[in-house]
Design an enzyme around this catalytic site. Structure first.
Site, PDB file in Angstrom:
ATOM      1  CG  ASN A  57      -1.840   1.202   1.437  1.00  0.00           C
ATOM      2  OD1 ASN A  57      -2.020   1.981   0.274  1.00  0.00           O
ATOM      3  ND2 ASN A  57      -2.708   1.188   2.389  1.00  0.00           N
TER       4      ASN A  57
ATOM      5  CE  LYS B 106      -0.296   2.917   4.907  1.00  0.00           C
ATOM      6  NZ  LYS B 106      -0.091   3.023   6.646  1.00  0.00           N
TER       7      LYS B 106
ATOM      8  CG  HIS C  70      -5.746   1.309   5.122  1.00  0.00           C
ATOM      9  ND1 HIS C  70      -5.695   2.234   6.101  1.00  0.00           N
ATOM     10  CD2 HIS C  70      -4.855   0.222   4.808  1.00  0.00           C
ATOM     11  CE1 HIS C  70      -4.195   1.831   6.263  1.00  0.00           C
ATOM     12  NE2 HIS C  70      -3.814   0.972   5.594  1.00  0.00           N
TER      13      HIS C  70
ATOM     14  CD  GLU D  23      -5.927  -1.732   8.233  1.00  0.00           C
ATOM     15  OE1 GLU D  23      -4.738  -1.307   7.863  1.00  0.00           O
ATOM     16  OE2 GLU D  23      -7.064  -1.133   8.096  1.00  0.00           O
TER      17      GLU D  23
ATOM     18  N   GLY E 200       2.341   2.162  11.185  1.00  0.00           N
ATOM     19  CA  GLY E 200       3.185   3.115  11.294  1.00  0.00           C
ATOM     20  C   GLY E 200       3.761   3.880  12.612  1.00  0.00           C
TER      21      GLY E 200
ATOM     22  CB  SER F 198       4.478  -2.341  11.351  1.00  0.00           C
ATOM     23  OG  SER F 198       4.011  -1.037  11.392  1.00  0.00           O
TER      24      SER F 198
END
Length: 274
Positions: free
Chosen positions: A30, A32, A115, A188, A194, A234
């Site tokens: 992804n 982003k 997401h 997730e 992040g 991650s």
């Protein structure tokens, strides 16, 4: 002897190009909201030179919509392209929207939906994610549906209430088994996106097993067995092998590391052969 060598070479190449007969890991990237024209071209060159992808891995990258055209024309052909969202409506008077039918017509194969950043920043509900998923499936796309809890929800003991009773429950009864065959679930843990934090392989496996059990009860045992459940918190080269060794972790949805060569060389390349 030269003819025999050439024949052998052709057989080997044919075997390499043949579809993998078993369940493949789904290694999703992804990107982003990242990338200029220049940096995106550099990233494509990096991935194109990042080494071989094992036959037991399917690799997809979620590209910002403005770059899909250029990436589609230059990215290696063993990496598919996903959009990072689609609209809940078809074509028409919906200014600023991007319909699933447009994406499919353009040659996009996948879309990432639900997401956590969109659930949080755009206020997307689980019902809206389910509607978008149906739009995507009807257009012929495959879908990575994202589910997962925040740190506060985990600490309050509400993992199942969020992941199963809200995010997954919104999908119940909406799709045929044939449509479920084009859905992957990306778990997730929001607290690990992040932040540099990662769920341990055991923590991730526990939730993945719960999702698979939910699928068995609420869709079918066959769909539960076939559905790929990705880890989306991650994943990187340093932890990929440990996560992918777990029985219910069938791939990853990778953010930061998908912008580097390690997306291929350190994640896809280390996926253990099923």
């Amino acid at each position: 002897p030269l003819t025999a060598c050439r024949a052998s070479s052709r057989i080997t190449m044919a075997s390499l190009l043949a579809p993998y007969p078993g369940k493949q890991y789904l290694i999703g990237g992804n990107w982003k909201c990242n990338g200029t024209k220049e940096s995106t071209a550099a990233l494509v060159a990096t991935l194109n030179g990042a080494g071989d992808i094992p036959a037991w891995c399917e690799v997809v990258v979620g590209v910002p919509s403005i770059h899909i055209g250029s990436v589609m024309g230059t990215l290696r052909k063993d990496i598919a392209i996903a959009a990072q969202d689609c609209s809940a409506t078809g074509m028409g008077a919906y200014t600023g929207e991007l319909s699933a039918a447009m994406l499919a017509d353009y040659g996009v194969k996948w879309v990432i939906l639900g997401h956590s950043e969109r659930r949080t920043n755009q206020g997307e509900s689980s019902a809206l994610v389910a509607t978008k998923t149906k739009q995507a499936l009807d257009a012929g796309l495959s879908v990575m549906v994202c589910v997962g809890e925040t740190l506060e929800e985990r600490e309050a003991g509400r993992i199942d209430a969020v992941v199963l009773d809200d995010h997954m429950a919104a999908l119940k009864g909406k799709f045929s088994e044939a449509e479920w065959a084009r859905i992957a679930i990306a778990y997730e843990p929001v607290w690990a996106i992040g932040t540099g934090k990662t769920a341990t392989p055991e923590q991730a496996q526990e939730v993945h097993a719960s999702i698979r059990a939910w699928l068995s009860t609420n869709v079918s045992p066959a769909i539960a067995k076939a559905t790929r459940i990705q880890y989306g918190g991650s994943m990187k080269g340093a932890n990929a092998a440990g996560l992918l060794s777990k029985p219910d972790i069938d791939g990853g949805l990778i953010g930061g590391a998908s912008l580097k060569a390690e997306f291929i060389s350190g994640i896809a390349a280390v996926a253990p052969k099923p």
